[in-house]
Design a protein around this motif. Structure first.
Motif, PDB file in Angstrom:
ATOM      1  N   ASN A   1       0.831  -1.203   0.000  1.00  7.44           N
ATOM      2  CA  ASN A   1       0.000   0.000   0.000  1.00  7.44           C
ATOM      3  C   ASN A   1       0.865   1.253   0.000  1.00  7.44           C
ATOM      4  O   ASN A   1       1.884   1.304   0.692  1.00  7.44           O
ATOM      5  CB  ASN A   1      -0.897   0.034   1.237  1.00  7.44           C
ATOM      6  CG  ASN A   1      -1.878  -1.120   1.289  1.00  7.44           C
ATOM      7  OD1 ASN A   1      -2.121  -1.789   0.283  1.00  7.44           O
ATOM      8  ND2 ASN A   1      -2.469  -1.346   2.453  1.00  7.44           N
ATOM      9  N   ALA A   2       0.423   2.259  -0.738  1.00  8.69           N
ATOM     10  CA  ALA A   2       1.150   3.532  -0.744  1.00  8.69           C
ATOM     11  C   ALA A   2       1.041   4.231   0.598  1.00  8.69           C
ATOM     12  O   ALA A   2       1.873   5.084   0.928  1.00  8.69           O
ATOM     13  CB  ALA A   2       0.618   4.433  -1.852  1.00  8.69           C
ATOM     14  N   GLY A   3       0.020   3.885   1.394  1.00  9.60           N
ATOM     15  CA  GLY A   3      -0.156   4.453   2.724  1.00  9.60           C
ATOM     16  C   GLY A   3       0.088   3.420   3.807  1.00  9.60           C
ATOM     17  O   GLY A   3       1.057   2.665   3.751  1.00  9.60           O
ATOM     18  N   LYS A   4      -0.826   3.386   4.764  1.00 15.95           N
ATOM     19  CA  LYS A   4      -0.710   2.424   5.858  1.00 15.95           C
ATOM     20  C   LYS A   4      -1.044   1.012   5.377  1.00 15.95           C
ATOM     21  O   LYS A   4      -1.678   0.823   4.344  1.00 15.95           O
ATOM     22  CB  LYS A   4      -1.656   2.813   6.998  1.00 15.95           C
ATOM     23  CG  LYS A   4      -1.388   4.189   7.593  1.00 15.95           C
ATOM     24  CD  LYS A   4      -0.027   4.270   8.266  1.00 15.95           C
ATOM     25  CE  LYS A   4       0.154   5.620   8.954  1.00 15.95           C
ATOM     26  NZ  LYS A   4       1.494   5.742   9.593  1.00 15.95           N
ATOM     27  N   ALA A   5      -0.646   0.033   6.175  1.00 12.07           N
ATOM     28  CA  ALA A   5      -0.865  -1.369   5.809  1.00 12.07           C
ATOM     29  C   ALA A   5      -2.293  -1.836   6.060  1.00 12.07           C
ATOM     30  O   ALA A   5      -2.678  -2.912   5.603  1.00 12.07           O
ATOM     31  CB  ALA A   5       0.102  -2.264   6.596  1.00 12.07           C
ATOM     32  N   TRP A   6      -3.093  -1.050   6.748  1.00 13.89           N
ATOM     33  CA  TRP A   6      -4.408  -1.501   7.204  1.00 13.89           C
ATOM     34  C   TRP A   6      -5.380  -1.683   6.038  1.00 13.89           C
ATOM     35  O   TRP A   6      -5.435  -0.867   5.110  1.00 13.89           O
ATOM     36  CB  TRP A   6      -4.991  -0.499   8.196  1.00 13.89           C
ATOM     37  CG  TRP A   6      -4.062  -0.184   9.333  1.00 13.89           C
ATOM     38  CD1 TRP A   6      -3.202  -1.049   9.953  1.00 13.89           C
ATOM     39  CD2 TRP A   6      -3.862   1.084   9.948  1.00 13.89           C
ATOM     40  NE1 TRP A   6      -2.488  -0.406  10.938  1.00 13.89           N
ATOM     41  CE2 TRP A   6      -2.870   0.913  10.959  1.00 13.89           C
ATOM     42  CE3 TRP A   6      -4.426   2.349   9.771  1.00 13.89           C
ATOM     43  CZ2 TRP A   6      -2.445   1.955  11.767  1.00 13.89           C
ATOM     44  CZ3 TRP A   6      -4.003   3.386  10.576  1.00 13.89           C
ATOM     45  CH2 TRP A   6      -3.020   3.190  11.557  1.00 13.89           C
TER      46      TRP A   6
ATOM     47  N   VAL B   1     -10.090  -3.486   0.739  1.00 16.52           N
ATOM     48  CA  VAL B   1      -9.629  -2.160   0.333  1.00 16.52           C
ATOM     49  C   VAL B   1      -8.734  -1.575   1.415  1.00 16.52           C
ATOM     50  O   VAL B   1      -8.755  -2.005   2.575  1.00 16.52           O
ATOM     51  CB  VAL B   1     -10.820  -1.204   0.063  1.00 16.52           C
ATOM     52  CG1 VAL B   1     -11.716  -1.759  -1.033  1.00 16.52           C
ATOM     53  CG2 VAL B   1     -11.628  -0.965   1.337  1.00 16.52           C
ATOM     54  N   THR B   2      -7.938  -0.573   1.039  1.00 14.43           N
ATOM     55  CA  THR B   2      -7.123   0.129   2.021  1.00 14.43           C
ATOM     56  C   THR B   2      -8.028   1.003   2.895  1.00 14.43           C
ATOM     57  O   THR B   2      -8.932   1.667   2.395  1.00 14.43           O
ATOM     58  CB  THR B   2      -6.063   1.003   1.345  1.00 14.43           C
ATOM     59  OG1 THR B   2      -6.705   1.924   0.447  1.00 14.43           O
ATOM     60  CG2 THR B   2      -5.083   0.153   0.542  1.00 14.43           C
ATOM     61  N   ARG B   3      -7.759   0.999   4.187  1.00 12.44           N
ATOM     62  CA  ARG B   3      -8.585   1.799   5.105  1.00 12.44           C
ATOM     63  C   ARG B   3      -8.434   3.296   4.844  1.00 12.44           C
ATOM     64  O   ARG B   3      -9.370   4.072   5.023  1.00 12.44           O
ATOM     65  CB  ARG B   3      -8.231   1.483   6.553  1.00 12.44           C
ATOM     66  CG  ARG B   3      -8.790   0.155   7.053  1.00 12.44           C
ATOM     67  CD  ARG B   3      -8.537  -0.025   8.537  1.00 12.44           C
ATOM     68  NE  ARG B   3      -9.168  -1.241   9.028  1.00 12.44           N
ATOM     69  CZ  ARG B   3     -10.411  -1.302   9.495  1.00 12.44           C
ATOM     70  NH1 ARG B   3     -11.144  -0.206   9.521  1.00 12.44           N
ATOM     71  NH2 ARG B   3     -10.913  -2.441   9.938  1.00 12.44           N
ATOM     72  N   ASP B   4      -7.218   3.707   4.443  1.00 14.28           N
ATOM     73  CA  ASP B   4      -6.980   5.132   4.226  1.00 14.28           C
ATOM     74  C   ASP B   4      -7.184   5.543   2.767  1.00 14.28           C
ATOM     75  O   ASP B   4      -6.852   6.660   2.376  1.00 14.28           O
ATOM     76  CB  ASP B   4      -5.583   5.522   4.697  1.00 14.28           C
ATOM     77  CG  ASP B   4      -4.471   4.726   4.004  1.00 14.28           C
ATOM     78  OD1 ASP B   4      -4.769   3.998   3.030  1.00 14.28           O
ATOM     79  OD2 ASP B   4      -3.308   4.827   4.439  1.00 14.28           O
ATOM     80  N   LYS B   5      -7.716   4.615   1.961  1.00 12.32           N
ATOM     81  CA  LYS B   5      -8.009   4.845   0.537  1.00 12.32           C
ATOM     82  C   LYS B   5      -6.759   5.140  -0.288  1.00 12.32           C
ATOM     83  O   LYS B   5      -6.842   5.700  -1.387  1.00 12.32           O
ATOM     84  CB  LYS B   5      -9.042   5.964   0.362  1.00 12.32           C
ATOM     85  CG  LYS B   5     -10.397   5.614   0.967  1.00 12.32           C
ATOM     86  CD  LYS B   5     -11.444   6.672   0.668  1.00 12.32           C
ATOM     87  CE  LYS B   5     -12.791   6.263   1.249  1.00 12.32           C
ATOM     88  NZ  LYS B   5     -13.851   7.269   0.976  1.00 12.32           N
ATOM     89  N   SER B   6      -5.599   4.755   0.238  1.00 11.55           N
ATOM     90  CA  SER B   6      -4.372   4.899  -0.541  1.00 11.55           C
ATOM     91  C   SER B   6      -4.321   3.819  -1.619  1.00 11.55           C
ATOM     92  O   SER B   6      -5.007   2.787  -1.539  1.00 11.55           O
ATOM     93  CB  SER B   6      -3.152   4.778   0.371  1.00 11.55           C
ATOM     94  OG  SER B   6      -3.101   3.495   0.983  1.00 11.55           O
ATOM     95  N   LEU B   7      -3.507   4.041  -2.636  1.00  8.51           N
ATOM     96  CA  LEU B   7      -3.346   3.063  -3.704  1.00  8.51           C
ATOM     97  C   LEU B   7      -2.699   1.793  -3.173  1.00  8.51           C
ATOM     98  O   LEU B   7      -1.913   1.824  -2.228  1.00  8.51           O
ATOM     99  CB  LEU B   7      -2.475   3.641  -4.827  1.00  8.51           C
ATOM    100  CG  LEU B   7      -3.057   4.790  -5.634  1.00  8.51           C
ATOM    101  CD1 LEU B   7      -2.003   5.310  -6.623  1.00  8.51           C
ATOM    102  CD2 LEU B   7      -4.320   4.378  -6.380  1.00  8.51           C
ATOM    103  N   SER B   8      -3.047   0.672  -3.813  1.00  7.71           N
ATOM    104  CA  SER B   8      -2.453  -0.606  -3.449  1.00  7.71           C
ATOM    105  C   SER B   8      -2.050  -1.333  -4.722  1.00  7.71           C
ATOM    106  O   SER B   8      -2.694  -1.195  -5.772  1.00  7.71           O
ATOM    107  CB  SER B   8      -3.453  -1.453  -2.662  1.00  7.71           C
ATOM    108  OG  SER B   8      -2.850  -2.645  -2.188  1.00  7.71           O
TER     109      SER B   8
END
Length: 276
Positions: A222-227, A238-245
């Protein structure tokens, strides 16, 4: 204590917690299944463009799989109704094909598993739809690098944790999050089997890698957090922070001297950039 079981030929196997060690017959079967999986994703590379629906891609995956004497292992698996998984942008994995249209700038993962002559060829690739942002392109590139570093660590005599340690160390250089809720797995005559291949781990831990082991390595970065979180459909993560994966996946076998990748593209389309 880890238990291993030698599988010779095409005998029936069950998921019993043992790590299967395969002979040359198994390697031959996985080469055929992996080659078909790679060929299918090569065809997908020719289809991905702005305006196409994910359902159309799924239809073509199913058609190619059946035309080559295989069946999509995902169809009917725990009630899943499609021939592949298609995950766009912030979808981490298990995206469901639909009438959703790919747009310029999207990044998309397509995950296929043809079951050919009793063997599973499991692989996925990222595709970039038209011109994508530098941020998205870097994530795709680094995720492929993570996959290949994980494969490089998968050597006979190494430990399973060495794979995840190599992946996590590289992703952290870019401050990317490594998804922990989903992992690689053993495979062969079974779609999912022991061991679980975690993509963030401590080096020197876990079962010893032995010749004849088959597994997938499929880091989700993930481009952001792992969550991540699971949507109400019970499949889409999906990523919790809506970052790209992004995610890449190969099926490999441990050999006496290293490993063999079963799902490499014969035309070099298994890695970015794609020139179709």
């Amino acid at each position: 204590m880890t238990q291993y079981q030698t599988i010779d030929g095409n005998e029936t196997v069950i998921r019993d917690g043992t790590i299967k060690l395969h002979t040359e017959a198994g390697f031959a079967g996985m080469r055929r299944a992996g080659a078909l999986a790679a060929e299918i994703l090569d065809e997908v590379a020719r289809m991905v463009e702005p305006g196409i629906t994910t359902a159309a891609i799924d239809d073509r995956v199913r058609e190619m799989t059946l035309d080559n004497g295989a069946v999509p292992a995902t169809m009917g698996y725990r009630g899943y109704e499609h021939s592949c998984c298609i995950s766009i942008n912030h979808v981490v994995c298990h995206g469901i094909p639909s009438e959703k249209i790919l747009k310029e700038g999207d990044i998309v993962n397509v995950d296929v598993t043809p079951l050919l002559d009793g063997w599973h060829g499991d692989t996925s690739r990222m595709y970039m739809v038209g011109d994508v942002s530098l941020k998205a392109r870097r994530l795709v590139d680094v995720t492929h690098e993570c996959l290949m570093l994980g494969i490089e660590a998968a050597q006979p005599g190494a430990r399973l944790g060495d794979i995840g340690a190599a992946i996590e160390a590289h992703a952290r250089q870019y401050r990317y999050g490594v998804v922990r809720e989903f992992c690689g797995h053993g495979l062969g005559r079974l779609f999912h089997d022991a061991p679980e291949v975690v993509h963030a781990a401590k080096a020197g831990t876990g079962p010893e890698l032995k010749p004849g082991m088959f597994m997938t390595i499929e880091p989700m970065i993930n481009a952001g957090k792992a969550w991540v979180k699971l949507l109400n459909d019970g499949w889409t993560a999906v990523t919790r922070d809506k970052s790209l994966s992004a995610q890449f996946e190969h099926s490999i076998g441990i050999t006496e001297t290293g490993n063999e990748i079963f799902t490499l593209s014969p035309t070099g389309l298994h890695k970015p950039p794609y020139a179709v």
